[in-house]
Design a protein around this motif. Sequence first.
Motif, mmCIF file in Angstrom:
data_model
loop_
_atom_site.group_PDB
_atom_site.id
_atom_site.type_symbol
_atom_site.label_atom_id
_atom_site.label_comp_id
_atom_site.label_asym_id
_atom_site.label_seq_id
_atom_site.Cartn_x
_atom_site.Cartn_y
_atom_site.Cartn_z
ATOM 1 N N VAL C 125 44.427 37.103 30.451
ATOM 2 C CA VAL C 125 45.870 37.203 30.238
ATOM 3 C C VAL C 125 46.543 36.252 31.212
ATOM 4 N N ASP C 126 47.803 35.978 30.953
ATOM 5 C CA ASP C 126 48.517 35.086 31.859
ATOM 6 C C ASP C 126 48.863 35.843 33.138
ATOM 7 N N LEU C 127 48.081 35.585 34.179
ATOM 8 C CA LEU C 127 48.308 36.290 35.442
ATOM 9 C C LEU C 127 49.025 35.408 36.451
ATOM 10 N N LEU C 128 48.875 34.105 36.282
ATOM 11 C CA LEU C 128 49.256 33.222 37.385
ATOM 12 C C LEU C 128 50.540 32.429 37.168
ATOM 13 N N SER C 129 50.982 32.282 35.908
ATOM 14 C CA SER C 129 52.141 31.409 35.698
ATOM 15 C C SER C 129 53.414 32.019 36.289
ATOM 16 N N ILE C 207 35.016 45.891 32.074
ATOM 17 C CA ILE C 207 36.118 44.939 32.006
ATOM 18 C C ILE C 207 36.091 43.897 33.122
ATOM 19 N N MET C 208 36.446 42.677 32.751
ATOM 20 C CA MET C 208 36.658 41.622 33.730
ATOM 21 C C MET C 208 37.971 40.939 33.332
ATOM 22 N N LEU C 209 38.961 41.000 34.227
ATOM 23 C CA LEU C 209 40.257 40.403 33.942
ATOM 24 C C LEU C 209 40.376 39.078 34.654
ATOM 25 N N LEU C 210 40.860 38.076 33.941
ATOM 26 C CA LEU C 210 41.030 36.783 34.591
ATOM 27 C C LEU C 210 42.239 36.076 33.996
ATOM 28 N N ASP C 211 42.617 34.974 34.606
ATOM 29 C CA ASP C 211 43.776 34.254 34.121
ATOM 30 C C ASP C 211 43.436 33.513 32.828
ATOM 31 N N LEU C 212 44.433 33.431 31.957
ATOM 32 C CA LEU C 212 44.250 32.792 30.665
ATOM 33 C C LEU C 212 43.725 31.365 30.787
ATOM 34 N N LYS C 213 44.322 30.600 31.703
ATOM 35 C CA LYS C 213 43.922 29.193 31.857
ATOM 36 C C LYS C 213 42.460 29.075 32.263
ATOM 37 N N ASP C 214 42.028 29.972 33.145
ATOM 38 C CA ASP C 214 40.623 29.981 33.562
ATOM 39 C C ASP C 214 39.709 30.230 32.377
ATOM 40 N N ALA C 215 40.115 31.189 31.548
ATOM 41 C CA ALA C 215 39.285 31.525 30.392
ATOM 42 C C ALA C 215 39.268 30.382 29.392
#
Lengths: 241, 385, 424
Positions: C125-129, C207-215
């Motif tokens: 998901v978008d976590l960083l923008s 579950i592993m949550l990460l930033d969209l851009k990373d994915a």
Amino acid sequence: MKLFILLLVPFLWAQSPDPYVILDRVDQNMLSTTKILEGKMIVYGKRNTRTITFRSYSEGIDKSFTEYLSPAREAGTKMLKLKDNLWIYSPAADRTIQISGHMLKQSVMGSDMSYEDMMEDRKLKDVYYATVKGEETVDGHACWILELNAKVKEVAYEKMKIWVDQQRYVPLREELYAKSGQLLKRAVFSDVQRFGSRWYPTKINYRDVLKKGKGTDFIVTRLKLDVIIDPYMFTKAALRR
Amino acid sequence: MILVWKLAYKNLIRAGLKTWLNALALSFAFVLIIFYNGMIDGWNMEARQDAVEWDYGYGHLRNAGYDPADPFSIQDGHGILPEPFRKDLTPVLVWQGTIYPQGRMMPVLIKGIEVNQETVKIPSEILKTSTAGYPVLLGRKMAESAGLKKGDPVLLRWRDKNGTFDAVEATVVGIFETNVPFVDGGQLWMSLKTLQEMTGLHDEASFYIANEAYVPEPIDGWTFIDQETLLKPVTDLINAKKYGAAIMYLLLLAIGLLVIFDTQAFAIFRRQKEIGTHIAMGMTKGEVIRMFTAEGAMYSIFAIVLGGLYGTPLFIYLAKNGISFPVSGDTMGIIIAPTIYSVYSAALIVKTFLLLVISATLVSLLATRKIATMNPVEALKGKAL
Amino acid sequence: MIKFIFTGLLRDKSRSLLPILVIMIGVFLTVGMTGYIRGFIEDFVDQNARLQTGHVNVVTKAYAQNESLMPIDLALLGIDTLMKKLETDFPGYTWSPRINFGGMLDVPDESGESKKQGPVMGMAVDLLSGKTDEINRLNLHTALAEGHIPEASGEVIIGEELARKLDLHPGDKVTFIGSTMEGSLTFRNFTVSGTIRYGVRQMDNVIMLLDLKDAQALLDMENGATQILGYSKQGVYFDEEAARTRDAFNKKYAGSGDQFIPVMRSLSDEPTLGYYLTYINSFSGLMIFILIVIMSIVLWNAGLLGGLRRYNEFGIRLAMGEEKGHVYKMLLYEALFTGIIGSVFGTLLGVALTLFLQYKGIDISGMVQGGAMIMPNIIRAKFSPDLLSVGFIPGVAAMVIGTMLSGIAIFKRETAKLIKELEI
């Protein structure tokens, strides 16, 4: 010389050639002690086509080292095969991971070929009984149709059919069958070129016929046979280099 | 004591409509508790029954290497169970394969089951009578997701025990309807004999389903998991629903009890003269307290009677016709029947009954505290409080 | 006159305190319970909307057909353009692209060899923008068990159970192994920034949550996402509204035979959730109705109590020549006041309880052992503005009606008997 061949052909026809001799001739032609191959793999995906270029070094059929050159995404990924072991190195993670178990069933770079397909390195005549089932012309070249039936149990495809070019001893078509006789995969070899004393197909289309799609093309762009390769190439350390 | 109850009863009846309204408030809690628990118990019973009838039987005897939760265990999790131990057991062999409906690739679990079995409801007899080359059965969910109908051919590919590929055109000879997702999604059922031949695993099985008569005994390389252990996750899940709902009806009960407390506290205030009279006529304060407590407690009896009056037809209806749910719980991996029939155990009714009577009694007792400190003379004048 | 009533209420505690308390408790229970029922039943739906489905969601047609296989190769591409279109066409929604994918986590030892491996479900998901509300939507601050939410590229947050199984702690390095959208093997190193606990075992385990851009980089999915979730800006799900949005969107894209065209689905298109929504509407409606009926009885009782308790007082007032109608009217005014005061406090308390449950919740995971897949392990309530009236109106009404009914007794009294009654 020509006369001799003309005399020989009806002789072979009548006698039906020894399939093992044919397989040996193919091995003699195709199997060099060492090989450096540059090529590209064209994967026809559901929505786009990708081209992946690579360079691979191999010695016999036991050892091979492949480095992916492009696209940028795959560049630097290296793969080492030593007998039954397969390691992959990813520069993005700077880690080497051994591919084993269920991971061997994954496709190589999204192609129709699995790591397992790639790992098969036994000589055909050691695994299969062969018979010549007839002749057929493929792309204007007269071929023998060899039918191979497994003589050992541990084999992925119980039955194979190979169309071998009668003059150049190059397979032009290969079909892999399930035990039931169901066709599973088909390889089509073309653009056969001469490299020194050997003939080598420079384009292979490999396709899982059960799936929809055009399969995967392997295209040889450069091929050097019987050259000296540094043994270091076939060590795990070379992956991280 | 009988006098106390008689008086209490008369007092309540005399109050007429008001009594019945109070009882009505309390009866809602009573009916709701029974309704909800009856439904959950019904669901629980059906889910357990379904799980037993379709999958668990009276326990599973698993090959030590086989773990249904771990797909990687399938490759090696099978073996030959010595003949003398096979009594009262239905063998199932689990294997991995791929089907290609309309050129799509779908990984499946192939389960081979003894066609002559009667332990579970998988309609294996269809496999026995079918004349198709490779007859297979699918659950409805699986058939839907693969887009297959009865009679459809489908290409099935698998690898035998040596890793050799094999593929045949199988025929869907039956689609069964089940509420148990563990035997439906991503699975394909066929004859055990056929699957053993296909894989080269002659006489082998991944697990055995026990029937009622099975007596477990230790066998090397095999583990018996009894029915209760298998059922535990199913039961736990459903019981979890009970805790959530308990808060709901306990609140409702609290409100009902508030009504009683309220009424009784008020009644004592209004009936000071009566209390004074009772004491003047020789009743002890304790007896008066008992009388008022009995009155309060009697509300719960009235509530139960009232709740019974309108609740019973409802309960009977629910037990007979059930409540229909528009979907099944397949996507969540739980067992839920399309129609849940409520089940009312004697324990549930007795427990609810006691809960109501005891709590109503306690609340009434609480409301009578003032009597203890009452001055009888003032009470007689109606000025004690 | 208001002042007079007020003074009366303040001075005579029995006139004010008890009825107010009763009303307060009643209203409190009504409000608290309504909030609780809503929260309890809606929690599941809401959790799903936040975590998985959105109020509406957009995927490719092919993805929709094969959703159970989590086919990242069928993801949406060119989402920038699609997002812009969605934002202009449906301004009532906030749009969030996400990627769900599967793979394996590999924990290396000191020499870089695999030490432990376990399957993971990646959720990007978008976590960083900093432009989206995804962190709150996923309740990350509350769910955070250890460490911190990813603050930089290359950081992931994983489920508590998964962390326990793989023996991972904040700051540890892991390698993700999986397939790209094109099917290539991909691995990349991540740093575990923290762990989360959702109370849903199914998630906490994998579950592993990460930033969209990373994915996107990991999966070779430049400008792609498996789905774009839409959340109504009103915060609450409205079925008809969602269905309208869905139909409008699908009409626009229909007609093309392409299997990669985007399709929109609403929350209730997911059969299980659709059922839950129906369940909420009918069941909570019924519960609230029963509550109000019971509360009215309780409050009517309170009204009777208030009226009859002051039997003597009314007697004196009537004897002193006050009009019966006036006594009655004053009584009703009082009831209105006590009703309002009780209801205000009751509502406040009820809302407070609801809000407490909404933000803190009661952890029942201790009571729920085993495979609690669908049951949230935390009991929550839900606040909605109508809670303010659900207890308030019946509270006041029941008090007034109760008083009206009980006050009728005033008119029945005969002046001649008053003196006699008062003598005792």
